[in-house]
Motif scaffolding. Sequence first.
Motif, PDB file in Angstrom:
ATOM      1  N   GLU A 139      84.352 -65.289  17.643  1.00 45.29           N
ATOM      2  CA  GLU A 139      85.031 -64.757  16.461  1.00 45.29           C
ATOM      3  C   GLU A 139      86.105 -63.746  16.852  1.00 45.29           C
ATOM      4  OE1 GLU A 139      84.813 -65.921  13.386  1.00 45.29           O
ATOM      5  OE2 GLU A 139      83.521 -67.424  14.328  1.00 45.29           O
ATOM      6  N   SER A 140      85.812 -62.921  17.826  1.00 47.51           N
ATOM      7  CA  SER A 140      86.815 -61.959  18.296  1.00 47.51           C
ATOM      8  C   SER A 140      88.009 -62.686  18.894  1.00 47.51           C
ATOM      9  CB  SER A 140      86.199 -61.031  19.343  1.00 47.51           C
ATOM     10  OG  SER A 140      85.040 -60.407  18.847  1.00 47.51           O
ATOM     11  N   SER A 141      87.724 -63.705  19.697  1.00 47.57           N
ATOM     12  CA  SER A 141      88.791 -64.482  20.323  1.00 47.57           C
ATOM     13  C   SER A 141      89.650 -65.183  19.280  1.00 47.57           C
ATOM     14  CB  SER A 141      88.179 -65.511  21.279  1.00 47.57           C
ATOM     15  OG  SER A 141      89.166 -66.374  21.790  1.00 47.57           O
ATOM     16  N   LYS A 142      89.007 -65.830  18.333  1.00 53.31           N
ATOM     17  CA  LYS A 142      89.756 -66.547  17.299  1.00 53.31           C
ATOM     18  C   LYS A 142      90.632 -65.599  16.492  1.00 53.31           C
ATOM     19  CE  LYS A 142      89.146 -69.834  13.502  1.00 53.31           C
ATOM     20  NZ  LYS A 142      88.151 -70.622  12.716  1.00 53.31           N
ATOM     21  N   THR A 143      90.106 -64.427  16.158  1.00 53.95           N
ATOM     22  CA  THR A 143      90.870 -63.455  15.384  1.00 53.95           C
ATOM     23  C   THR A 143      92.068 -62.945  16.167  1.00 53.95           C
ATOM     24  OG1 THR A 143      88.855 -62.772  14.227  1.00 53.95           O
ATOM     25  CG2 THR A 143      90.738 -61.285  14.105  1.00 53.95           C
ATOM     26  N   LEU A 144      91.861 -62.635  17.455  1.00 50.86           N
ATOM     27  CA  LEU A 144      92.971 -62.156  18.271  1.00 50.86           C
ATOM     28  C   LEU A 144      94.029 -63.234  18.455  1.00 50.86           C
ATOM     29  CD1 LEU A 144      94.284 -59.996  20.044  1.00 50.86           C
ATOM     30  CD2 LEU A 144      92.927 -60.846  21.973  1.00 50.86           C
ATOM     31  N   LEU A 145      93.604 -64.462  18.709  1.00 53.25           N
ATOM     32  CA  LEU A 145      94.572 -65.541  18.904  1.00 53.25           C
ATOM     33  C   LEU A 145      95.357 -65.828  17.628  1.00 53.25           C
ATOM     34  CD1 LEU A 145      92.585 -68.041  21.165  1.00 53.25           C
ATOM     35  CD2 LEU A 145      94.379 -66.424  21.829  1.00 53.25           C
ATOM     36  N   PHE A 181      83.415 -49.728  24.480  1.00 51.48           N
ATOM     37  CA  PHE A 181      83.679 -51.122  24.814  1.00 51.48           C
ATOM     38  C   PHE A 181      83.780 -51.931  23.507  1.00 51.48           C
ATOM     39  CE2 PHE A 181      81.558 -49.631  28.758  1.00 51.48           C
ATOM     40  CZ  PHE A 181      82.592 -49.894  29.643  1.00 51.48           C
ATOM     41  N   GLY A 182      83.460 -53.219  23.560  1.00 51.54           N
ATOM     42  CA  GLY A 182      83.500 -54.030  22.358  1.00 51.54           C
ATOM     43  C   GLY A 182      84.898 -54.332  21.865  1.00 51.54           C
ATOM     44  N   ILE A 183      85.845 -54.488  22.790  1.00 51.43           N
ATOM     45  CA  ILE A 183      87.240 -54.743  22.428  1.00 51.43           C
ATOM     46  C   ILE A 183      87.779 -55.879  23.294  1.00 51.43           C
ATOM     47  CG2 ILE A 183      89.592 -53.801  22.433  1.00 51.43           C
ATOM     48  CD1 ILE A 183      88.335 -51.058  21.872  1.00 51.43           C
ATOM     49  N   LEU A 184      88.488 -56.807  22.661  1.00 45.25           N
ATOM     50  CA  LEU A 184      89.180 -57.874  23.382  1.00 45.25           C
ATOM     51  C   LEU A 184      90.656 -57.498  23.450  1.00 45.25           C
ATOM     52  CD1 LEU A 184      88.992 -60.657  24.744  1.00 45.25           C
ATOM     53  CD2 LEU A 184      89.377 -61.684  22.494  1.00 45.25           C
ATOM     54  N   THR A 185      91.201 -57.505  24.652  1.00 42.27           N
ATOM     55  CA  THR A 185      92.557 -56.993  24.879  1.00 42.27           C
ATOM     56  C   THR A 185      93.498 -58.093  25.336  1.00 42.27           C
ATOM     57  OG1 THR A 185      91.834 -54.744  25.398  1.00 42.27           O
ATOM     58  CG2 THR A 185      93.934 -55.442  26.325  1.00 42.27           C
ATOM     59  N   ALA A 186      94.707 -58.045  24.804  1.00 41.70           N
ATOM     60  CA  ALA A 186      95.814 -58.868  25.286  1.00 41.70           C
ATOM     61  C   ALA A 186      96.955 -57.936  25.670  1.00 41.70           C
ATOM     62  CB  ALA A 186      96.281 -59.845  24.213  1.00 41.70           C
ATOM     63  N   VAL A 187      97.748 -58.356  26.641  1.00 45.79           N
ATOM     64  CA  VAL A 187      98.937 -57.587  27.012  1.00 45.79           C
ATOM     65  C   VAL A 187     100.135 -58.519  26.996  1.00 45.79           C
ATOM     66  CG1 VAL A 187      98.520 -57.911  29.511  1.00 45.79           C
ATOM     67  CG2 VAL A 187      99.991 -56.031  28.703  1.00 45.79           C
ATOM     68  N   VAL A 188     101.183 -58.082  26.337  1.00 49.05           N
ATOM     69  CA  VAL A 188     102.430 -58.842  26.233  1.00 49.05           C
ATOM     70  C   VAL A 188     103.359 -58.364  27.339  1.00 49.05           C
ATOM     71  CG1 VAL A 188     104.339 -59.516  24.726  1.00 49.05           C
ATOM     72  CG2 VAL A 188     102.099 -58.963  23.730  1.00 49.05           C
ATOM     73  N   LEU A 189     103.831 -59.304  28.135  1.00 49.96           N
ATOM     74  CA  LEU A 189     104.683 -58.990  29.280  1.00 49.96           C
ATOM     75  C   LEU A 189     106.034 -59.683  29.151  1.00 49.96           C
ATOM     76  CD1 LEU A 189     101.903 -59.549  31.971  1.00 49.96           C
ATOM     77  CD2 LEU A 189     102.738 -57.339  31.150  1.00 49.96           C
ATOM     78  N   MET A 223     104.823 -54.853  28.321  1.00 53.95           N
ATOM     79  CA  MET A 223     103.647 -54.027  28.519  1.00 53.95           C
ATOM     80  C   MET A 223     103.128 -53.501  27.175  1.00 53.95           C
ATOM     81  SD  MET A 223     102.050 -53.133  31.444  1.00 53.95           S
ATOM     82  CE  MET A 223     103.277 -52.712  32.692  1.00 53.95           C
ATOM     83  N   LYS A 224     103.078 -54.384  26.198  1.00 53.80           N
ATOM     84  CA  LYS A 224     102.546 -54.030  24.881  1.00 53.80           C
ATOM     85  C   LYS A 224     101.110 -54.551  24.776  1.00 53.80           C
ATOM     86  CE  LYS A 224     103.200 -54.837  19.930  1.00 53.80           C
ATOM     87  NZ  LYS A 224     104.038 -55.530  18.892  1.00 53.80           N
ATOM     88  N   PHE A 225     100.184 -53.667  24.469  1.00 56.43           N
ATOM     89  CA  PHE A 225      98.787 -54.041  24.361  1.00 56.43           C
ATOM     90  C   PHE A 225      98.425 -54.313  22.907  1.00 56.43           C
ATOM     91  CE2 PHE A 225      98.992 -51.799  28.367  1.00 56.43           C
ATOM     92  CZ  PHE A 225      98.203 -52.590  29.188  1.00 56.43           C
ATOM     93  N   ILE A 226      97.743 -55.435  22.694  1.00 55.38           N
ATOM     94  CA  ILE A 226      97.257 -55.806  21.364  1.00 55.38           C
ATOM     95  C   ILE A 226      95.758 -56.014  21.488  1.00 55.38           C
ATOM     96  CG2 ILE A 226      97.379 -57.508  19.508  1.00 55.38           C
ATOM     97  CD1 ILE A 226     100.267 -58.059  20.373  1.00 55.38           C
ATOM     98  N   GLN A 227      95.001 -55.333  20.653  1.00 53.00           N
ATOM     99  CA  GLN A 227      93.549 -55.356  20.805  1.00 53.00           C
ATOM    100  C   GLN A 227      92.848 -55.782  19.518  1.00 53.00           C
ATOM    101  OE1 GLN A 227      92.977 -51.260  22.349  1.00 53.00           O
ATOM    102  NE2 GLN A 227      92.473 -52.227  24.296  1.00 53.00           N
ATOM    103  N   GLN A 228      91.656 -56.321  19.708  1.00 53.55           N
ATOM    104  CA  GLN A 228      90.810 -56.754  18.594  1.00 53.55           C
ATOM    105  C   GLN A 228      89.407 -56.199  18.809  1.00 53.55           C
ATOM    106  OE1 GLN A 228      91.322 -58.497  15.660  1.00 53.55           O
ATOM    107  NE2 GLN A 228      89.212 -57.812  15.360  1.00 53.55           N
TER     108      GLN A 228
END
Length: 225
Positions: A18-24, A204-212, A215-220
Amino acid sequence: MPDIKQIIAIGDIHGCAESSKTLLTKLNDQYGNDPVYVFVGDYIDRGPDSKKAVEDLIHFDEDHRCIFLRGNHDQMLLDAYEKNEWDLWLSNGGNTTLANYNSGPGKFDLPESHYDFFKDTILYWETEDFFFVHGGILPDLTIKENLESDYERSQFLWQRDHVYSRRNHWEKTVVFGHTPVREPIVEENMIGIDTGCVYQEEGFGILTAVVLPEMKFIQQESKDF
């Protein structure tokens, strides 16, 4: 892969479907299918629904440019499925994944498309400016020297020395997961993005993405527990 203007790297999912789907969904709404999406591995184990997490990634790959790196947990699954080597995987959360597939040791009902997904994961991926890997690479060697060493390549899924030294001889920025941290690691030539989505401890409990390269971090925050 031609025409790479933007890369989005996503940290360890560990069955947090669910975290992955929401972040994507969030990333797709903002960036669409223009970037290359690099997943740093460990799609399974410990979280509540590894099967669904993998299924969602297979679907996401259908209309996005994706790179799926292999994590140590993904390798343990393959070793169990292909070589009947169960002990290491079961001691590292493999039992949760087996339960998601209504399976058990020695009787793993892994769909062919899911097996192909894991089998096709790669050890590393690099561009002119970035080197992506699951665990990491030895900081005392250059990237080129790491790649030339059979032993060091065998450690790419497990390596953590760089996290503790924070000094390195790398020619470009290494982006990695594997080691859970409460905040993304941003040091010279290194970015760590495993923020422990599967863990419920404070911080913890956070899924992180970084845009390169921005260097922008987007978290769920986790939606799975």
